[in-house]
Design an enzyme around this catalytic site. Sequence first.
Site, PDB file in Angstrom:
ATOM      1  N   SER A 195     -18.069 -69.400 -23.338  1.00 45.13           N
ATOM      2  CA  SER A 195     -18.877 -68.811 -22.383  1.00 45.13           C
ATOM      3  C   SER A 195     -19.016 -70.103 -21.358  1.00 45.13           C
ATOM      4  CB  SER A 195     -19.961 -68.374 -22.894  1.00 45.13           C
ATOM      5  OG  SER A 195     -21.056 -68.216 -21.926  1.00 45.13           O
TER       6      SER A 195
ATOM      7  N   ARG B  82      14.365 -36.017  -0.303  1.00 48.57           N
ATOM      8  CA  ARG B  82      13.949 -37.391  -0.445  1.00 48.57           C
ATOM      9  C   ARG B  82      12.601 -37.207  -0.271  1.00 48.57           C
ATOM     10  NH1 ARG B  82      17.411 -40.947   1.285  1.00 48.57           N
ATOM     11  NH2 ARG B  82      18.467 -39.738  -0.483  1.00 48.57           N
TER      12      ARG B  82
END
Lengths: 452, 452, 452, 452
Positions: free
Chosen positions: A279, A318
């Site tokens: 930490s 498409r």
Amino acid sequence: MIDMTNGLNSFLFSTPEMTRIFAAQQQLRAMIRFEWALTCALEKQELAASGSGSAVEPLRDAAFIDFDELEREAKNAGNIVIPLIRQLTAAVRTRNERSARAIHLGATSQDVLDTALVLQMRDAMKLMDDSIGRLDTALAKLAHTHRDTLITGRTWLQPGPPTTLGLKIAGTLSALRRNRDRIRAAAERALVLQFGGAVGTLASLGTAGTLVSAELARILDLREPDLPWHTQRDNLAEVVAVLATLTGSLAKFAHDVALLMQAEVGEASEGVADNRGGSSTMPHKRNPVACAAVLASHARMPGLAATMLNSMPQEHERGLGLWQTEWESVPEAFRLASAALAYSIDIAENLDVDAARMQANFDNLLGLTMSESISTALSSKIGRAAAHDLLRIACARAAEERRHLREVLVELPEVTAHLNRELIEQLMHPGAYLGSSRLFIARVVGEPDAQS
Amino acid sequence: MIDMTNGLNSFLFSTPEMTRIFAAQQQLRAMIRFEWALTCALEKQELAASGSGSAVEPLRDAAFIDFDELEREAKNAGNIVIPLIRQLTAAVRTRNERSARAIHLGATSQDVLDTALVLQMRDAMKLMDDSIGRLDTALAKLAHTHRDTLITGRTWLQPGPPTTLGLKIAGTLSALRRNRDRIRAAAERALVLQFGGAVGTLASLGTAGTLVSAELARILDLREPDLPWHTQRDNLAEVVAVLATLTGSLAKFAHDVALLMQAEVGEASEGVADNRGGSSTMPHKRNPVACAAVLASHARMPGLAATMLNSMPQEHERGLGLWQTEWESVPEAFRLASAALAYSIDIAENLDVDAARMQANFDNLLGLTMSESISTALSSKIGRAAAHDLLRIACARAAEERRHLREVLVELPEVTAHLNRELIEQLMHPGAYLGSSRLFIARVVGEPDAQS
Amino acid sequence: MIDMTNGLNSFLFSTPEMTRIFAAQQQLRAMIRFEWALTCALEKQELAASGSGSAVEPLRDAAFIDFDELEREAKNAGNIVIPLIRQLTAAVRTRNERSARAIHLGATSQDVLDTALVLQMRDAMKLMDDSIGRLDTALAKLAHTHRDTLITGRTWLQPGPPTTLGLKIAGTLSALRRNRDRIRAAAERALVLQFGGAVGTLASLGTAGTLVSAELARILDLREPDLPWHTQRDNLAEVVAVLATLTGSLAKFAHDVALLMQAEVGEASEGVADNRGGSSTMPHKRNPVACAAVLASHARMPGLAATMLNSMPQEHERGLGLWQTEWESVPEAFRLASAALAYSIDIAENLDVDAARMQANFDNLLGLTMSESISTALSSKIGRAAAHDLLRIACARAAEERRHLREVLVELPEVTAHLNRELIEQLMHPGAYLGSSRLFIARVVGEPDAQS
Amino acid sequence: MIDMTNGLNSFLFSTPEMTRIFAAQQQLRAMIRFEWALTCALEKQELAASGSGSAVEPLRDAAFIDFDELEREAKNAGNIVIPLIRQLTAAVRTRNERSARAIHLGATSQDVLDTALVLQMRDAMKLMDDSIGRLDTALAKLAHTHRDTLITGRTWLQPGPPTTLGLKIAGTLSALRRNRDRIRAAAERALVLQFGGAVGTLASLGTAGTLVSAELARILDLREPDLPWHTQRDNLAEVVAVLATLTGSLAKFAHDVALLMQAEVGEASEGVADNRGGSSTMPHKRNPVACAAVLASHARMPGLAATMLNSMPQEHERGLGLWQTEWESVPEAFRLASAALAYSIDIAENLDVDAARMQANFDNLLGLTMSESISTALSSKIGRAAAHDLLRIACARAAEERRHLREVLVELPEVTAHLNRELIEQLMHPGAYLGSSRLFIARVVGEPDAQS
């Protein structure tokens, strides 16, 4: 490398190998590889000049690409393929004018983009499969080693009867194998050529369409689909879904480890690397960083899977928008899944198990979690329902008075009428209350004796 | 620049300005900016040596960072802040040993990462707000210009009575303004300091915690929250949700334009740029690439919004996995939203409107879409239900016989008993059947006369 | 009542009050209420016969509806409004032929369905607001009561420095208030009339459109929007998103309680009701059923929020499919949010806090979680980085040797050079290391003294 | 029946058959069926009194259940199984005291709920498979019938070269079959017994656990899994994902039909039923209600799939919240999928095809969409790139001057140098430009001759 676009923490969400597969450079090479193979196939059908394939071949490393120009033109055209074909054609033309004529003949942009994605996915699937194999080995070893390591069973995050760490791990291993099967089945369906031309008819190749297609597939070592799948995107949606299912199983594993790693539980923890999990302000901290990475990677997968499913109804021949939606979603799913796998391997290979603490935590529960054992023994005498009610009351009293359940039970005439202290003692032995756990583990990892 | 990690098409899904804000370099600078401001605030409270702030100030450009080392250590630690603080502290120490002592004092990694994100979001919000303003102007102009441009109303993708292009646009503009309000409200809540130390108490600063916090907020020009929000992530979830709501409204606009742009409709189209929207195989093509980009950008937002909402239940004082889930999700949401906005501006500013085709398409519908007008006129005579049924039959006949509805109606005694041919003719004039459309437009863009 | 369609467990995912608001009967009444108000508004503009409103008024209870026929026709038509209007018109006709003529005049199906939904949402929002108020009270009381109740701060599920239960609760309360603000802002935007007729122009009302609209809004006590919002669905998407953000904050609260309720932690638990949380086989069990219900309710909200966002790009003047997507999603979001709130109130009002266990758990950590306190004290002497490294080593030794950190520290000359045993002892007192926690709580719930 | 809880429109989002399978009554029966089978299996192992199975058998219709009490107790307990077992035990006791003793022995609540769900899913899967078969037949017929029906190919919603309606349909059919395979594979994995007792060890059955389990599986005709899967939920996540993939493919089909049904296109439409698709205000309307229902059903599936994936990391031996999340999500997915299938069958079996309009629309495009054909023919002469550029210019001129491309081409010397008018004419014949479409169709539906 730190990803300059995605932010400083992107290293958590991929592996270097997977990042490389889906990087721009590799995508480009896969696209050129398609064009090269197409040229070869056209040449075979005498639709391209003799020697055309050889003319394209050395360009497969994409070294000739002018990236700045490519980007500028792509932005303008809204399409990366058009400028790519232009540059490729020009590069071939400098080598052989006639060979340049047939570049991209018969194909449409989506043929190139989709097949390139398939080629990238094939590499990615190979990586995934290898990693799954490695995780399988690590889990099988853990499950076998801890086939008798007693641990509190926990349901709704509350303690229950005992189980074994081996059985927990065997559950994850069983799921991993189903996930491997799913991924392989998805790969089998998805790793197919895309080649249909403008609207999926291969019309510009006249009657040679399927001949070129078959040869193209052969060169790329891809299966040919029934028909072009420009707007049938079920295979891609499946790929992302099965990757998300895999990460879901891995996240279950990581979640359990993180919970076991709580200081108040302390039964298992990620193996330690130098300084890992520290930490910036708390000197004592050892954070479950691998677990966090697995959980974070999985947490982003359902959104991707949903995005792919939502993107399926692509229009006519498409899609308009929904096709484009896939472009960054599929690679991201592979990157995240690779990270989840890599961190899971790390956890499984280095898991630090505190079997003594597991036993101690269980013993600390005043025998309450053995209530089912007593209740079952009483069932045959007074019925399951009455036995269950009786034990519920006894447990409440033991909990309230902070006494061991055994002590409460021996004071109850309804109990002692059927069970004596010795039998109660025996029924409260957790090691004797593991039922079929060993058998279940053996079904997954094989017979204990065969391995030990 | 083409994003080397995200693939060749990433240019479609962001703007260069937004990409820059969330790039690693800017994130790093924002983090160092936090540390600088903290040092200054500590100095003011005499918790850092005099001159400490000045010692950090010149390092804000992040030029001193060794990226390779940063990445290597971050990977090891699972945390980018720890190695960053180490490098920063070392860099300060070479300038002033005493100043180096208080670097990061009082803060935790999440304070740095969260506040840096807030600073980046502030820049991003500014970009968004400017773009929204520009789109507002373009839409207001379109709505005003086309306040009387008749167009077929379409419901369920089927033709209905006429409306105006201006009214369609005014609807989008009205939604845009609500979205702007939502985004501003979200920014007002979210653009706050994160500073709580290890577990949100600022304990390491003793009694000076809120004094340092207030000064830190002042320097960074951020509002102070009631209390640290390490695991209260509602503000971030809101930010992504409002961006997704914005893109949803933009996608509705783009979707409509793309539908109008169909060859068979041909009523409006994206403005043309040289070669834009071309195809790699179809020479005649002009694809709606901007519409596609808006739709594709939006299609990825709901997944991100869901991911953020799913990531809210973060554990205790710092989340395990779910916090990390946000790290790439928030920037991605801003990038996609910026792209959707930029492409929408492009569409709105350059929209090519074919008002004649709009009129012609409407006229082509045999008067069927004026059936409601006749039906309404008959309602007061024979009741709405009877009139509706009568017209339904007349429309079916007109459609079947490919005759104009007018011709069918004048043959029906039930109609001609109440309406003569002249009145029918009049009732079928679409320009007279636009109801309150002008008034609605005026409510959004102001009075026509005030603008024209 | 057990929901016959949704399965036996549906009682967990709503409240009876909320279920009632969105039940078919209430939806029907809201739709008829719209038609009644419209008839009144038409009457005022002399577009309906005098007395028409009064003729419809007694039908508002929907008692006249033939449900079987309604369903049969709706299925056939794909639309519930058409048969409803038919039945309503017939019912009015039996009372007054002339009044029946103007039923639904000017309106379209979506006007009815959307405004009915708005009326239902208004009732639902009132319920939500009341529940939020009640939860606010319960949380404020908890935060105040436990402003000094020490509890281990936990980050990444690992223990850190102490915090207070009051500060944890204050964080949830602060988020609750932001969520209330969001919900109110969403309601302010969303609770508006829908009335636009076929394509949003109100053309069938000629010049009277906005007059009828204004009167209709007045009767229903709804705000009029700028213009009809048939395909601008941002407001509804926002409603679901803010409900999901609320449940996210509640899930964070429930998640923490469930973690504290683990047997190995045992610091807080859901209040006990008779037999609640039992198991069908484990007599001793007391499951966190309210926490589970909150978590389960929230877990379904992100999917709904995403579905609503995905459904925004509705075509032209009425959506095809995406509008219909909303129909069950919005009610479900309200039901789930109401359940999450109700269960959260239950948890908050009955939370069983074991402050002694909180203290004991903290004390059990060998002083490791006070390392930051020592490290900070050393920082001013030897610099933050050196102090952090020193403590990291000391913590590792203490953990390994299972000794209290204090004992390790007093053996280290680098420490004792700056801190004597007495000072170390003092620095390790958790009650003295709560920083600004009381101040933060006071910012949310007011000054302690004002309340106690 | 109209669903009183879910609102008036719920009929759109399920089929009556599927609704019935997941209704409370059926769930209850499935649960009792599990308990009956368990009692039989226990009896075989002499763990229940002889005749116990027979005592439970007649109760399988659930007629004995007191619903009000069940609900009241379930609400209190947060668990439906406990009160159910109580009522069942009481009902058995009235018949045979000894038989009542072993009810539920060895099992836990989740065993009952999960296995009941599996039994319901088995019925649901059967329905799905039958419907898929029926849709397959309808699509195969359509594809075959329209194997030569020319239709404009459309990419990005813009017209391209011709294709055939048969090829479009064949694409959907090919996807349908992959989806059927996926669903069957998911069923194969998911339709397995759940039976593990409290924590998955079957400890309360001592050494008889797997014997009882095997017999239980045999009676219920379910496969036995390797080991209990209480918190390994990959199979359920897969089930919902494959259903969502199926609906995605169906939505693609419905989306296309809805687009073809636009008045301006008019090439195909849903078959007409009396009054179907009407509007409450527009007498002429015929809305694509079946398409809308498919699209709406699909649009809700990705959210459900994501919810299931998010719910996978369930804690230890029984999840807290995430398990409960599944309870309404799985049935909803089946209901929506059944609706999407039923409406798709309706569309496919009754599709109204206007082949003349398809041809006319294509012819209306000035030959522009045949540009690729010319371009390809020129490629072999002047190279693909030069040909493409030449055609792009010719197309732009044709479009601008509204002349047929043929007319522009014959004026261009660069063209006429290589192609004469006759050849151009020939190249522009769409029927000759369908490439491999017939072959592709045949690969899916078999040889044309075999069918016609």
